[in-house]
Structure formats: structure tokens, C-alpha cells
Design a protein around this motif. Structure first.
Motif, PDB file in Angstrom:
ATOM      1  N   LYS A 129       1.058  -1.201  -0.097  1.00 19.04           N
ATOM      2  CA  LYS A 129      -0.036   0.247   0.224  1.00 19.04           C
ATOM      3  C   LYS A 129       0.869   1.278   0.048  1.00 19.04           C
ATOM      4  O   LYS A 129       0.588   2.240  -0.740  1.00 19.04           O
ATOM      5  N   CYS A 155      -2.530  -7.214   0.156  1.00 20.39           N
ATOM      6  CA  CYS A 155      -2.910  -6.228   1.096  1.00 20.39           C
ATOM      7  C   CYS A 155      -4.076  -6.949   1.891  1.00 20.39           C
ATOM      8  O   CYS A 155      -5.023  -7.458   1.425  1.00 20.39           O
ATOM      9  N   PRO A 195      -8.673  -4.303  -2.261  1.00 23.38           N
ATOM     10  CA  PRO A 195      -7.063  -4.221  -2.445  1.00 23.38           C
ATOM     11  C   PRO A 195      -6.713  -4.745  -3.926  1.00 23.38           C
ATOM     12  O   PRO A 195      -6.019  -4.011  -4.778  1.00 23.38           O
ATOM     13  N   PRO A 199      -3.414  -2.274  -4.010  1.00 23.99           N
ATOM     14  CA  PRO A 199      -3.614  -1.651  -2.594  1.00 23.99           C
ATOM     15  C   PRO A 199      -3.140  -0.175  -2.379  1.00 23.99           C
ATOM     16  O   PRO A 199      -4.117   0.303  -1.499  1.00 23.99           O
ATOM     17  N   HIS A 266     -10.716  -3.925   3.751  1.00 25.85           N
ATOM     18  CA  HIS A 266     -10.324  -2.887   3.165  1.00 25.85           C
ATOM     19  C   HIS A 266     -11.283  -1.589   2.977  1.00 25.85           C
ATOM     20  O   HIS A 266     -10.816  -0.669   2.840  1.00 25.85           O
TER      21      HIS A 266
END
Length: 328
Positions: A129, A155, A195, A199, A266
Motif C-alpha cells: 500500500k 494487502c 485491494p 492496494p 479494506h
């Protein structure tokens, strides 16, 4: 903190025209500035949007309210109409952070909060990320606080917002201004991304787009609602699991349900299966338990966060029970 250029925008056109690929819009700065201090975010320009005229709460054509993106979380959560018509949202917002942070944080900025994954914050550790292609340290590392839904090999971080969980349950819409001056609407469930293999992208915003408003639909859950936030301590802590629950109950039957979970994916995790299951059924413990089991059967935990599955089931049941009993 690295050097950066500061640009104070007087209106949306100035803000949009000043934006470059390495810019960030600056609202309250309660998350962005922290990330800059940690060398996680490295913008070379901050465009201050606090003078833009998006600090009002007004009625909209759908019979709901429109929240200005630059209005503070405190002013929004404590607004009389929000407290009366959207108490679920107010309750969620007031459970977040501290009073001082809520006084500074903006509504638009809340939507853009970045994960609190420790691998994201620690620049010496791998994090796709923060640095695409570097790997995900949490996959085989410390993952007690991480996702059990919707993650990928790239991620497993979670979205930290409380406000966003309530907005997902309510069914809000986000309005953004595009660089060419036009506007577009984004359904809230489409605003944040899973993600996948990118991500580093938290939302579906395009480069330079500026959040100007959050549109709430006609109020539906002003009588039966509850926001449950389970955390390691009662303040100054992010959720381990959270649930926003809203119910419409007519003649002893649920006519509509609005449900979402936080800190499990996420993005705010909409509980669509549970909503559909509960519609037309009586608000009983048995039905609440069945709805929770239906949602949580798809959970795929890691070794460190297996507890979230049982905690999630119990949290859904408890939030629904509290929501139903609130006005009974």
C-alpha cells in the motif's frame, strides 16, 4: 517531514487548477499530517481547501440531508437535524477518536482516512500500500487487527473509519468535483476499493477529484439504530470490530435493514446478505443469529485474527438487538 509547497485555495476552481499528480488536498490534516511526519505520505504540495464553501448542512431533493465535505466531524455529529434524523451516523461519529480530533477532522477527510496497519506506518517494513511491489508484511506477520473479508495477497489491511461504516449502512452518496469543473456522484458502497493488485488505491477517486458533499437519503432508521464499537480500550482506540445497525420495524416485522461492519475489510463491509435475510422477518434473537451466521460464514481469517469471526457474529447480534430494543 519533507519540504512541501503550501497553496491556499479560495474557491474550488483554484483548488482544482492547482492540483498536480504529487499534490494532496488539506482539510483538517488529522491523518495526512501524521503520515507526512512518519514519511509515509510525501506530497510536494498541500492545497488548503478549508476556505471553500462546503461547510453547511442542507436539505436535499431526496428528502434527506447534504453534508458539506469541509464541515468538521464534531459540527456534523452534533447538528440537531443529524442527531434527530440520522442518530446512527451521529453515534458512530461521536465514538471516533477524541473530541479534539473530531473538532479538526473534516467530513471529506474522514472518507479518505488511511489504514492504521503497523506495516503501513513503519517505512522499514514491506507494504504494498505504501510502496507497491514491496510485499505485505502482515500476511505472515502480526495480523491480529487485519481483514477477514475481501483481502488479496497484496494487502490485508482494514479501513479504520467509524463514520464510513454508518454511511455504508445508511446508503449515502458522495459528490465530487472533477478537474474539468463538472461533478459526479459515487454510491458509497462504490467509493472505497478492495485491494486487488492495487492496494495503494483506497478509493475510486480519479486524480485531482475533490470531495464536496455527502448526500444522505431520506431518513429510515431514526427509531431503531445502534453503533457498536469493540476496541481494546474505551477511548483513543480504533475498533477491533464494529457494526452499524439500522432497522425499520412495522407491525412487529422488519421492513428494512441497514447493516455494515468496520475493521474487517479494506472498505466498510456492507452486510447485504443479512439485510436481505432480515427483511420481512420478525426481530427475534433467532433471526439475528441466523443473519449473523449467514454473513460470517464467508470470513477467511488468519492465524492472528481468528477471534474476529466469533466476535463478528456476536457483534452483529448485539448491534441488532440494541437497535431493535432502543424504542420498543
Amino acid at each position: 517531514m519533507r519540504p512541501f509547497k503550501y497553496t491556499g485555495a479560495q474557491n474550488k476552481d483554484q483548488a482544482l487548477q492547482a492540483f498536480t499528480a504529487t499534490s494532496h488536498y488539506l482539510g483538517g490534516g488529522t491523518n495526512l499530517v501524521d503520515l507526512m511526519k512518519e514519511d509515509v505520505e510525501r506530497p510536494d504540495q498541500l492545497i488548503d481547501v478549508n476556505k471553500l464553501d462546503y461547510k453547511k448542512i442542507t436539505s436535499n431533493e431526496n428528502g434527506g440531508l447534504t453534508l458539506g465535505a469541509m464541515l468538521s466531524n464534531s459540527d456534523t455529529a452534533n447538528h440537531p437535524e443529524v442527531r434527530t434524523k440520522y442518530p446512527l451516523l451521529s453515534m458512530a461519529m461521536l465514538s471516533a477518536a477524541s473530541a479534539q480530533i473530531r473538532n479538526m477532522a473534516s467530513n471529506g477527510g474522514n472518507l479518505l482516512q488511511r489504514t492504521r496497519c503497523p506495516y503501513f506506518f513503519e517505512v522499514s517494513m514491506p507494504c504494498n500500500k505504501r510502496e507497491p511491489g514491496s510485499g505485505c508484511g502482515a500476511l505472515k506477520g502480526m495480523n491480529a487487527l487485519h481483514a477477514i473479508f475481501g483481502y488479496s495477497d497484496s494487502c490485508i489491511a482494514t479501513n479504520p473509519s467509524d463514520m464510513c461504516v454508518a454511511l455504508a449502512a445508511i446508503g449515502a452518496t458522495v459528490e465530487v468535483q472533477q478537474p474539468d469543473g463538472s461533478s459526479r456522484m459515487i454510491e458509497f458502497t462504490d467509493f472505497h476499493r478492495l485491494p486487488g493488485d492495487q492496494p495503494e488505491k483506497d478509493t475510486t477517486l480519479m486524480q485531482g477529484e475533490l470531495i464536496t458533499a455527502i448526500h444522505l437519503p431520506k431518513p429510515e432508521f431514526s427509531d431503531h439504530y445502534y453503533y457498536l464499537k469493540i476496541r481494546e480500550r474505551s477511548s483513543y482506540a480504533f475498533a477491533l470490530v464494529s457494526v452499524a445497525a439500522g432497522l425499520q420495524v412495522n407491525s412487529g416485522v422488519i421492513s428494512k435493514a441497514g447493516l455494515a461492519m468496520g475493521s474487517v475489510a479494506h472498505k466498510p463491509w456492507k452486510l447485504s446478505k443479512a439485510e436481505e435475510f432480515l427483511t420481512g422477518k420478525k426481530p427475534t434473537t433467532e433471526n439475528f443469529e441466523a443473519a449473523a451466521a449467514l454473513e460470517m460464514k464467508d470470513a477467511k481469517p488468519f492465524e492472528g485474527n481468528k477471534y474476529k469471526v466469533e466476535m463478528g457474529k456476536n457483534a452483529i447480534v448485539r448491534a441488532l438487538t440494541q437497535a431493535y430494543e432502543r424504542e420498543v
